[in-house]
Design a protein around this motif. Structure first.
Motif, PDB file in Angstrom:
ATOM      1  N   UNK A   1       0.954  -1.140   0.014  1.00 61.01           N
ATOM      2  CA  UNK A   1      -0.054  -0.112  -0.057  1.00 61.01           C
ATOM      3  C   UNK A   1       0.915   1.032   0.121  1.00 61.01           C
ATOM      4  N   UNK A   2       2.004   1.260   0.842  1.00 59.03           N
ATOM      5  CA  UNK A   2       2.794   2.401   0.820  1.00 59.03           C
ATOM      6  C   UNK A   2       3.240   2.649  -0.595  1.00 59.03           C
ATOM      7  N   UNK A   3       3.866   1.795  -1.306  1.00 57.67           N
ATOM      8  CA  UNK A   3       4.483   1.686  -2.594  1.00 57.67           C
ATOM      9  C   UNK A   3       3.345   2.446  -3.634  1.00 57.67           C
ATOM     10  N   UNK A   4       2.045   1.983  -3.568  1.00 59.65           N
ATOM     11  CA  UNK A   4       1.171   2.666  -4.406  1.00 59.65           C
ATOM     12  C   UNK A   4       0.672   4.013  -4.102  1.00 59.65           C
ATOM     13  N   UNK A   5       0.776   4.258  -2.682  1.00 62.19           N
ATOM     14  CA  UNK A   5       0.339   5.617  -2.375  1.00 62.19           C
ATOM     15  C   UNK A   5       1.478   6.511  -2.818  1.00 62.19           C
ATOM     16  N   UNK A   6       2.880   5.927  -2.696  1.00 64.53           N
ATOM     17  CA  UNK A   6       4.055   6.905  -3.181  1.00 64.53           C
ATOM     18  C   UNK A   6       3.882   7.269  -4.522  1.00 64.53           C
ATOM     19  N   UNK A   7       3.673   6.193  -5.363  1.00 65.83           N
ATOM     20  CA  UNK A   7       3.681   6.165  -6.945  1.00 65.83           C
ATOM     21  C   UNK A   7       2.363   7.128  -7.209  1.00 65.83           C
ATOM     22  N   UNK A   8       1.268   7.196  -6.565  1.00 63.05           N
ATOM     23  CA  UNK A   8       0.193   7.826  -6.945  1.00 63.05           C
ATOM     24  C   UNK A   8       0.461   9.576  -6.638  1.00 63.05           C
ATOM     25  N   UNK A   9       1.155   9.539  -5.463  1.00 60.71           N
ATOM     26  CA  UNK A   9       1.175  11.026  -5.083  1.00 60.71           C
ATOM     27  C   UNK A   9       2.290  11.684  -6.023  1.00 60.71           C
ATOM     28  N   UNK A  10       3.383  10.833  -6.194  1.00 64.69           N
ATOM     29  CA  UNK A  10       4.351  11.402  -7.193  1.00 64.69           C
ATOM     30  C   UNK A  10       3.891  11.585  -8.582  1.00 64.69           C
ATOM     31  N   UNK A  11       3.114  10.709  -9.126  1.00 63.41           N
ATOM     32  CA  UNK A  11       2.783  10.888 -10.527  1.00 63.41           C
ATOM     33  C   UNK A  11       1.710  12.143 -10.464  1.00 63.41           C
ATOM     34  N   UNK A  12       0.766  12.223  -9.287  1.00 59.05           N
ATOM     35  CA  UNK A  12      -0.187  13.544  -9.440  1.00 59.05           C
ATOM     36  C   UNK A  12       0.563  14.810  -9.219  1.00 59.05           C
ATOM     37  N   UNK A  13       1.767  14.861  -8.603  1.00 56.76           N
ATOM     38  CA  UNK A  13       2.526  16.050  -8.393  1.00 56.76           C
ATOM     39  C   UNK A  13       3.245  16.417  -9.606  1.00 56.76           C
ATOM     40  N   UNK A  14       3.659  15.644 -10.066  1.00 57.45           N
ATOM     41  CA  UNK A  14       4.281  15.896 -11.549  1.00 57.45           C
ATOM     42  C   UNK A  14       3.184  16.214 -12.782  1.00 57.45           C
ATOM     43  N   UNK A  15       2.015  15.520 -12.721  1.00 58.02           N
ATOM     44  CA  UNK A  15       1.104  15.910 -13.240  1.00 58.02           C
ATOM     45  C   UNK A  15       0.576  17.378 -13.295  1.00 58.02           C
ATOM     46  N   UNK A  16       0.132  17.550 -11.814  1.00 56.57           N
ATOM     47  CA  UNK A  16      -0.445  19.041 -11.687  1.00 56.57           C
ATOM     48  C   UNK A  16       0.691  19.928 -12.160  1.00 56.57           C
ATOM     49  N   UNK A  17       1.921  19.686 -11.644  1.00 58.44           N
ATOM     50  CA  UNK A  17       2.966  20.839 -12.177  1.00 58.44           C
ATOM     51  C   UNK A  17       2.803  21.080 -13.480  1.00 58.44           C
ATOM     52  N   UNK A  18       2.390  20.562 -14.582  1.00 54.69           N
ATOM     53  CA  UNK A  18       2.349  20.861 -15.897  1.00 54.69           C
ATOM     54  C   UNK A  18       1.106  21.595 -16.389  1.00 54.69           C
ATOM     55  N   UNK A  19       0.098  21.680 -15.259  1.00 54.14           N
ATOM     56  CA  UNK A  19      -1.206  22.482 -15.342  1.00 54.14           C
ATOM     57  C   UNK A  19      -1.900  21.888 -16.249  1.00 54.14           C
ATOM     58  N   UNK A  20      -2.731  20.623 -16.228  1.00 56.26           N
ATOM     59  CA  UNK A  20      -3.397  20.265 -17.342  1.00 56.26           C
ATOM     60  C   UNK A  20      -4.697  20.867 -17.365  1.00 56.26           C
TER      61      UNK A  20
ATOM     62  N   UNK B   1      -6.007   1.835  -9.191  1.00 49.83           N
ATOM     63  CA  UNK B   1      -5.922   2.936  -9.873  1.00 49.83           C
ATOM     64  C   UNK B   1      -4.373   3.221 -10.275  1.00 49.83           C
ATOM     65  N   UNK B   2      -3.248   2.666  -9.549  1.00 45.99           N
ATOM     66  CA  UNK B   2      -2.059   2.765  -9.791  1.00 45.99           C
ATOM     67  C   UNK B   2      -1.549   1.695 -10.895  1.00 45.99           C
ATOM     68  N   UNK B   3      -1.984   0.432 -10.678  1.00 46.41           N
ATOM     69  CA  UNK B   3      -1.373  -0.624 -11.406  1.00 46.41           C
ATOM     70  C   UNK B   3      -2.170  -0.763 -12.727  1.00 46.41           C
ATOM     71  N   UNK B   4      -3.536  -0.295 -12.614  1.00 43.68           N
ATOM     72  CA  UNK B   4      -4.394  -0.433 -13.886  1.00 43.68           C
ATOM     73  C   UNK B   4      -4.485   0.866 -14.663  1.00 43.68           C
ATOM     74  N   UNK B   5      -3.939   1.846 -13.890  1.00 45.66           N
ATOM     75  CA  UNK B   5      -4.336   3.317 -14.452  1.00 45.66           C
ATOM     76  C   UNK B   5      -2.936   4.061 -14.636  1.00 45.66           C
ATOM     77  N   UNK B   6      -2.176   4.344 -13.630  1.00 47.20           N
ATOM     78  CA  UNK B   6      -1.145   5.237 -13.655  1.00 47.20           C
ATOM     79  C   UNK B   6       0.033   4.699 -14.599  1.00 47.20           C
ATOM     80  N   UNK B   7       0.289   3.518 -13.976  1.00 48.55           N
ATOM     81  CA  UNK B   7       1.340   2.856 -14.250  1.00 48.55           C
ATOM     82  C   UNK B   7       1.216   2.329 -15.812  1.00 48.55           C
ATOM     83  N   UNK B   8       0.384   1.857 -16.383  1.00 47.84           N
ATOM     84  CA  UNK B   8       0.261   1.653 -17.946  1.00 47.84           C
ATOM     85  C   UNK B   8       0.289   2.895 -18.883  1.00 47.84           C
ATOM     86  N   UNK B   9      -0.350   3.950 -18.257  1.00 43.94           N
ATOM     87  CA  UNK B   9      -0.240   5.001 -18.834  1.00 43.94           C
ATOM     88  C   UNK B   9       0.930   5.782 -18.896  1.00 43.94           C
TER      89      UNK B   9
END
Length: 224
Positions: A1-20, A112-120
């Motif tokens: 769970x900790x790994x999934x949370x870290x990946x989700x937070x990191x990906x979300x931070x990078x995505x929001x930094x691009x101001x989608x 959300x992480x393994x079927x969403x963020x990671x394959x994307x």
């Protein structure tokens, strides 16, 4: 769970930094092209939020011996682009958790992480690689073929299988599938995603290219 949370937070931070949200500010929701102006990405975004959460929640809404999971993440990546796809896929996981009483929030996060963020993310990296391999002198028809076949079809199968294999390596097993059969099941499920994504990608390129944020006529159709 900790790994999934870290990946989700990191990906979300990078995505929001691009101001989608800037990609959505150019038109009203559901506005289509008028006088030759391209439509915004509201239509594929709202369609994703309306359909995909139910597809993710479906295996937990019914008792089935083999719970097959459809992702759709690579299609969302092609339609929305990575910065907008990441928060959308995380929101899809949250909605799936709300729709299905049998899906707890920890499982929804892993989904959300393994079927969403990671394959994307893998699909994004594959797209960059294919662009570099094509070069600037390849014919426009070849580039369009590589986009549909490479990113929409074969690329989806590879990215989904790679993401599924990583998920299994971290302990996310498929219910009702044991041992080495899990990789076989993930390989078959990856091709299901690939067929749907490749088909819709070809249709959108032909009839609704404005629904594909990763498509550009100047890149894929111009003459060398």
């Amino acid at each position: 769970m900790a790994l999934e949370a870290a990946l989700a937070v990191l990906a979300l931070a990078l995505a929001l930094a691009a101001r989608p949200w800037r990609m959505l500010a150019s038109a009203r929701p559901l506005a289509h092209e008028a006088h030759g102006a391209p439509a915004a990405l509201w239509t594929p975004l709202l369609a994703t939020l309306a359909i995909l959460p139910w597809a993710w929640a479906l295996p937990t809404l019914h008792r089935m011996p083999l719970q097959l999971q459809w992702s759709g993440a690579c299609l969302v990546l092609l339609m929305l682009g990575w910065p907008l796809a990441v928060p959308t896929l995380l929101l899809v996981g949250l909605l799936a958790c709300l729709f299905s009483p049998g899906l707890v929030w920890t499982e929804a996060l892993g989904l959300a992480v393994w079927s969403g963020v990671v394959p994307a993310t893998l699909a994004l990296l594959l797209g960059v690689l294919l662009r570099r391999l094509m070069g600037e002198r390849s014919l426009g028809g070849v580039r369009a073929f590589v986009y549909v076949l490479g990113r929409g079809f074969l690329g989806t199968a590879l990215c989904m299988f790679a993401a599924g294999s990583l998920a299994q390596w971290t302990g996310h097993v498929l219910p009702g599938v044991e041992g080495g059969l899990s990789l076989v099941a993930r390989w078959l499920m990856a091709w299901g995603d690939a067929f749907v994504t490749g088909m819709l990608c070809a249709v959108f390129v032909a009839f609704k290219p404005q629904w594909l944020a990763t498509w550009s006529d100047e890149i894929y159709l111009r003459k060398p």
